[in-house]
Write an enzyme that holds these catalytic residues in place. Structure first.
Site, PDB file in Angstrom:
ATOM      1  CB  SER A  22      -0.949  -0.110   1.447  1.00 31.01           C
ATOM      2  OG  SER A  22      -1.638  -0.933   1.207  1.00 31.01           O
ATOM      3  CB  ILE A  96      -9.207   5.740   1.592  1.00 27.19           C
ATOM      4  CG1 ILE A  96      -8.730   5.448   2.944  1.00 27.19           C
ATOM      5  CG2 ILE A  96     -10.655   5.163   1.359  1.00 27.19           C
ATOM      6  CD1 ILE A  96      -9.573   5.567   4.134  1.00 27.19           C
ATOM      7  CB  ALA A  99     -14.578   2.145  -8.046  1.00 30.43           C
ATOM      8  CE1 TYR A 159      -8.282   4.902 -11.511  1.00 27.32           C
ATOM      9  CE2 TYR A 159      -8.745   7.129 -11.802  1.00 27.32           C
ATOM     10  CZ  TYR A 159      -8.328   6.397 -11.006  1.00 27.32           C
ATOM     11  OH  TYR A 159      -7.910   6.667  -9.673  1.00 27.32           O
ATOM     12  CE  LYS A 166      -7.961   8.063  -6.851  1.00 29.00           C
ATOM     13  NZ  LYS A 166      -8.038   8.142  -5.611  1.00 29.00           N
ATOM     14  NE  ARG A 196       3.203  -5.525 -10.795  1.00 25.82           N
ATOM     15  CZ  ARG A 196       2.648  -5.429 -12.106  1.00 25.82           C
ATOM     16  NH1 ARG A 196       1.389  -6.097 -12.118  1.00 25.82           N
ATOM     17  NH2 ARG A 196       3.416  -5.171 -12.990  1.00 25.82           N
TER      18      ARG A 196
HETATM   19  P1  NDP Z   1      -4.532  -0.285  -1.472  1.00 21.48           P
HETATM   20  O1  NDP Z   1      -5.420  -1.307  -2.021  1.00 21.48           O
HETATM   21  O2  NDP Z   1      -3.186  -0.708  -0.838  1.00 21.48           O
HETATM   22  O3  NDP Z   1      -5.244   0.748  -0.427  1.00 21.48           O
HETATM   23  C1  NDP Z   1      -6.528   1.067  -0.872  1.00 21.48           C
HETATM   24  C2  NDP Z   1      -7.048   1.397   0.617  1.00 21.48           C
HETATM   25  O4  NDP Z   1      -8.449   1.786   0.619  1.00 21.48           O
HETATM   26  C3  NDP Z   1      -7.054  -0.021   1.390  1.00 21.48           C
HETATM   27  O5  NDP Z   1      -6.340   0.311   2.497  1.00 21.48           O
HETATM   28  C4  NDP Z   1      -8.484  -0.062   1.668  1.00 21.48           C
HETATM   29  O6  NDP Z   1      -8.692  -0.636   3.051  1.00 21.48           O
HETATM   30  C5  NDP Z   1      -9.102   1.244   1.840  1.00 21.48           C
HETATM   31  N1  NDP Z   1     -10.612   1.467   1.643  1.00 21.48           N
HETATM   32  C6  NDP Z   1     -11.536   0.847   0.872  1.00 21.48           C
HETATM   33  N2  NDP Z   1     -12.547   1.029   1.140  1.00 21.48           N
HETATM   34  C7  NDP Z   1     -12.533   1.625   2.584  1.00 21.48           C
HETATM   35  C8  NDP Z   1     -13.434   2.218   3.538  1.00 21.48           C
HETATM   36  N3  NDP Z   1     -14.801   2.009   3.295  1.00 21.48           N
HETATM   37  N4  NDP Z   1     -13.063   2.764   4.899  1.00 21.48           N
HETATM   38  C9  NDP Z   1     -11.830   2.826   4.884  1.00 21.48           C
HETATM   39  N5  NDP Z   1     -10.797   2.595   4.105  1.00 21.48           N
HETATM   40  C10 NDP Z   1     -11.247   1.942   3.012  1.00 21.48           C
HETATM   41  O7  NDP Z   1      -4.025   0.598  -2.947  1.00 21.48           O
HETATM   42  P2  NDP Z   1      -3.316   1.853  -3.207  1.00 21.48           P
HETATM   43  O8  NDP Z   1      -2.423   2.061  -1.977  1.00 21.48           O
HETATM   44  O9  NDP Z   1      -2.986   1.620  -4.423  1.00 21.48           O
HETATM   45  O10 NDP Z   1      -4.263   3.226  -3.061  1.00 21.48           O
HETATM   46  C11 NDP Z   1      -4.294   4.147  -2.282  1.00 21.48           C
HETATM   47  C12 NDP Z   1      -4.712   5.472  -2.785  1.00 21.48           C
HETATM   48  O11 NDP Z   1      -3.680   5.669  -4.046  1.00 21.48           O
HETATM   49  C13 NDP Z   1      -5.991   5.368  -3.525  1.00 21.48           C
HETATM   50  O12 NDP Z   1      -6.820   6.673  -3.412  1.00 21.48           O
HETATM   51  C14 NDP Z   1      -5.950   5.129  -5.028  1.00 21.48           C
HETATM   52  O13 NDP Z   1      -6.751   5.656  -5.987  1.00 21.48           O
HETATM   53  C15 NDP Z   1      -4.422   5.860  -5.120  1.00 21.48           C
HETATM   54  N6  NDP Z   1      -3.773   5.850  -6.204  1.00 21.48           N
HETATM   55  C16 NDP Z   1      -3.024   4.592  -6.540  1.00 21.48           C
HETATM   56  C17 NDP Z   1      -2.232   4.591  -7.747  1.00 21.48           C
HETATM   57  C18 NDP Z   1      -1.858   2.971  -8.026  1.00 21.48           C
HETATM   58  O14 NDP Z   1      -1.476   2.877  -8.979  1.00 21.48           O
HETATM   59  N7  NDP Z   1      -1.665   2.140  -7.232  1.00 21.48           N
HETATM   60  C19 NDP Z   1      -1.942   5.306  -8.447  1.00 21.48           C
HETATM   61  C20 NDP Z   1      -2.619   6.581  -8.114  1.00 21.48           C
HETATM   62  C21 NDP Z   1      -3.425   6.981  -7.012  1.00 21.48           C
HETATM   63  P3  NDP Z   1      -8.960  -2.032   3.493  1.00 21.48           P
HETATM   64  O15 NDP Z   1      -8.069  -2.809   2.922  1.00 21.48           O
HETATM   65  O16 NDP Z   1      -8.904  -2.015   4.960  1.00 21.48           O
HETATM   66  O17 NDP Z   1     -10.576  -2.473   2.897  1.00 21.48           O
HETATM   67  C1  N5H Z   2      -6.397   3.001 -15.562  1.00 20.17           C
HETATM   68  C2  N5H Z   2      -6.063   2.316 -14.375  1.00 20.17           C
HETATM   69  C3  N5H Z   2      -6.381   0.656 -14.566  1.00 20.17           C
HETATM   70  C4  N5H Z   2      -8.119   0.368 -14.448  1.00 20.17           C
HETATM   71  C5  N5H Z   2      -8.607   0.895 -13.059  1.00 20.17           C
HETATM   72  C6  N5H Z   2      -8.278   1.036 -11.897  1.00 20.17           C
HETATM   73  C7  N5H Z   2      -8.808   1.541 -10.636  1.00 20.17           C
HETATM   74  C8  N5H Z   2      -8.453   1.286  -9.513  1.00 20.17           C
HETATM   75  C9  N5H Z   2      -8.948   2.052  -8.133  1.00 20.17           C
HETATM   76  C10 N5H Z   2      -9.931   1.414  -7.438  1.00 20.17           C
HETATM   77  C11 N5H Z   2      -9.874   2.063  -5.990  1.00 20.17           C
HETATM   78  C12 N5H Z   2      -9.496  -0.265  -7.240  1.00 20.17           C
HETATM   79  C13 N5H Z   2     -10.860  -0.876  -6.652  1.00 20.17           C
HETATM   80  O1  N5H Z   2     -11.480  -0.332  -5.923  1.00 20.17           O
HETATM   81  C14 N5H Z   2     -10.571  -2.480  -6.787  1.00 20.17           C
HETATM   82  C15 N5H Z   2     -11.755  -3.294  -5.788  1.00 20.17           C
HETATM   83  O2  N5H Z   2     -12.869  -3.216  -6.773  1.00 20.17           O
HETATM   84  C16 N5H Z   2     -11.406  -4.643  -5.554  1.00 20.17           C
HETATM   85  N1  N5H Z   2     -10.166  -4.718  -4.806  1.00 20.17           N
HETATM   86  C17 N5H Z   2     -10.276  -4.960  -3.259  1.00 20.17           C
HETATM   87  O3  N5H Z   2     -11.539  -4.648  -2.896  1.00 20.17           O
HETATM   88  C18 N5H Z   2      -9.231  -4.763  -2.413  1.00 20.17           C
HETATM   89  C19 N5H Z   2      -9.212  -6.059  -1.559  1.00 20.17           C
HETATM   90  C20 N5H Z   2      -9.273  -3.470  -1.456  1.00 20.17           C
HETATM   91  C21 N5H Z   2      -7.887  -3.530  -0.623  1.00 20.17           C
HETATM   92  O4  N5H Z   2      -9.227  -2.408  -2.483  1.00 20.17           O
HETATM   93  C22 N5H Z   2      -9.765  -1.325  -2.153  1.00 20.17           C
HETATM   94  N2  N5H Z   2      -9.593  -0.157  -2.969  1.00 20.17           N
HETATM   95  O5  N5H Z   2     -10.346  -1.307  -1.072  1.00 20.17           O
HETATM   96  C23 N5H Z   2      -5.492   2.801 -13.129  1.00 20.17           C
HETATM   97  C24 N5H Z   2      -4.111   2.370 -12.952  1.00 20.17           C
HETATM   98  C25 N5H Z   2      -3.080   2.610 -13.851  1.00 20.17           C
HETATM   99  C26 N5H Z   2      -3.619   3.094 -11.324  1.00 20.17           C
HETATM  100  C27 N5H Z   2      -4.398   2.934 -10.134  1.00 20.17           C
HETATM  101  C28 N5H Z   2      -4.589   1.582  -9.748  1.00 20.17           C
HETATM  102  C29 N5H Z   2      -5.196   4.082  -9.533  1.00 20.17           C
HETATM  103  C30 N5H Z   2      -5.652   4.121  -8.383  1.00 20.17           C
HETATM  104  O6  N5H Z   2      -6.456   5.019  -8.110  1.00 20.17           O
HETATM  105  O7  N5H Z   2      -5.432   3.130  -7.618  1.00 20.17           O
END
Ligand code: NDP
Ligand code: N5H
Length: 257
Positions: A22, A96, A99, A159, A166, A196
């Protein structure tokens, strides 16, 4: 000599650690390295033990609290208890988003009203809900960051509704920065390149987005969560004292293309 600012005896709240990949975990480690006192929040009881074992790697002992950001009462009681246990709040890292996976592929307009509302609630409204709940407890010069993505500024395939979320989040950063600036509180976003993480797992064309950035971005490489975290440290510490309402892209410069 260390380049880190010293955050000893300052309390920071980090929200959104799912596992060691994360972005929020990289932020927590960086703040810990700088001496900060940390409060880590998790979404539900089932994530507690995983977070406990991660937290044991930190230098300072962290406070762990449950906080589901869809629940206003949970947010309020979390911040009350942060204040009781750790005093005033120097900063918050909101990392956080959520979707429904089904809406993160295919046609944008195929999403349902419910999927849209949930994505906007968790990924955008939650920032304002959290800042509002923390308001009575902020230190004089507090700082808040959130994580955003380029897909809120322009169309990125798959997305979809997260792009709209966002865009709402980026706009919320500006309105919050303007409202809280007179109270000394700064609010900024970091727009991260693709990393990742668990959220990125199994969604859309993640691998091709990583390789496109590697081929075309000015720096010709992807970014790490640690690079996002060091920009986070800059914004959350006194080093970023003149910056608010800003989105800083940590994406190897890809957004300029
Ligand atoms: P993670 O999956 O590690 O983190 C997402 C977090 O959102 C999880 O810890 C999850 O908690 C939390 N979350 C979801 N629903 C709830 C809820 N109802 N209440 C509290 N927490 C919640 O992914 P990332 O580290 O990638 O994502 C962190 C942020 O970075 C997000 O805003 C994402 O959009 C943004 N981001 C990520 C990119 C990427 O490429 N990875 C690029 C650009 C932005 P739990 O697991 O406990 O459900
Ligand atoms: C263009 C892209 C790739 C396609 C879109 C990806 C979007 C990702 C964001 C959301 C937040 C992902 C998400 O909600 C996944 C969930 O439906 C299923 N996963 C879970 O429930 C896990 C277990 C928990 C921990 O995840 C969450 N979110 O609670 C975008 C990428 C190139 C960049 C990217 C990945 C952006 C982003 O906003 O995270």
């Amino acid at each position: 000599m260390s380049i880190y600012p010293t955050l000893t005896n300052k309390t920071y709240v980090v929200m959104g650690i799912a596992n060691k990949r994360s972005i929020a975990w990289a932020i927590a480690k960086t703040l810990d390295e700088a001496g900060a006192k940390l409060v880590l929040t998790y979404a539900a009881e089932r994530f507690k033990s995983g977070l406990e074992s991660l937290a044991s790697e930190l230098k300072q002992e962290a406070i762990l609290l449950e906080c589901d950001v869809t629940n206003d009462e949970a947010i309020d009681s979390t911040f009350r208890s942060i204040h009781e246990q750790a005093g005033e709040i120097q900063g918050i890292a909101h990392s956080i988003a959520f979707a429904d996976k089904e809406a993160l592929r295919g046609e944008f307009s195929e999403m349902t009203r419910g999927q849209f509302a949930q994505a906007l609630d968790i990924s955008a409204y939650s920032l304002t809900a959290v800042v509002k709940a923390a308001k009575p407890y902020f230190a004089q010069d507090a700082s808040v960051i959130t994580l955003t993505y380029l897909g809120g500024e322009r169309v990125v395939p798959n997305y979809n509704l997260m792009g709209v979320a966002k865009a709402a989040l980026d706009s919320s950063v500006k309105y919050l920065a303007n409202e809280y600036g007179p109270h000394g509180v700064r609010v900024n976003a970091i727009s991260a390149g693709p990393i990742r993480t668990l959220s990125a797992k199994g969604v859309g064309d993640f691998n091709s987005i990583l390789s496109e950035l590697e081929q075309k971005a000015p720096l010709r490489r992807n970014v790490s969560a640690e690079e996002v975290a060091s920009t986070g440290l800059f914004l959350l510490s006194g080093m970023g004292s003149g910056v608010t309402g800003e989105v800083i892209h940590v994406d190897s410069g890809y957004h300029i293309l």
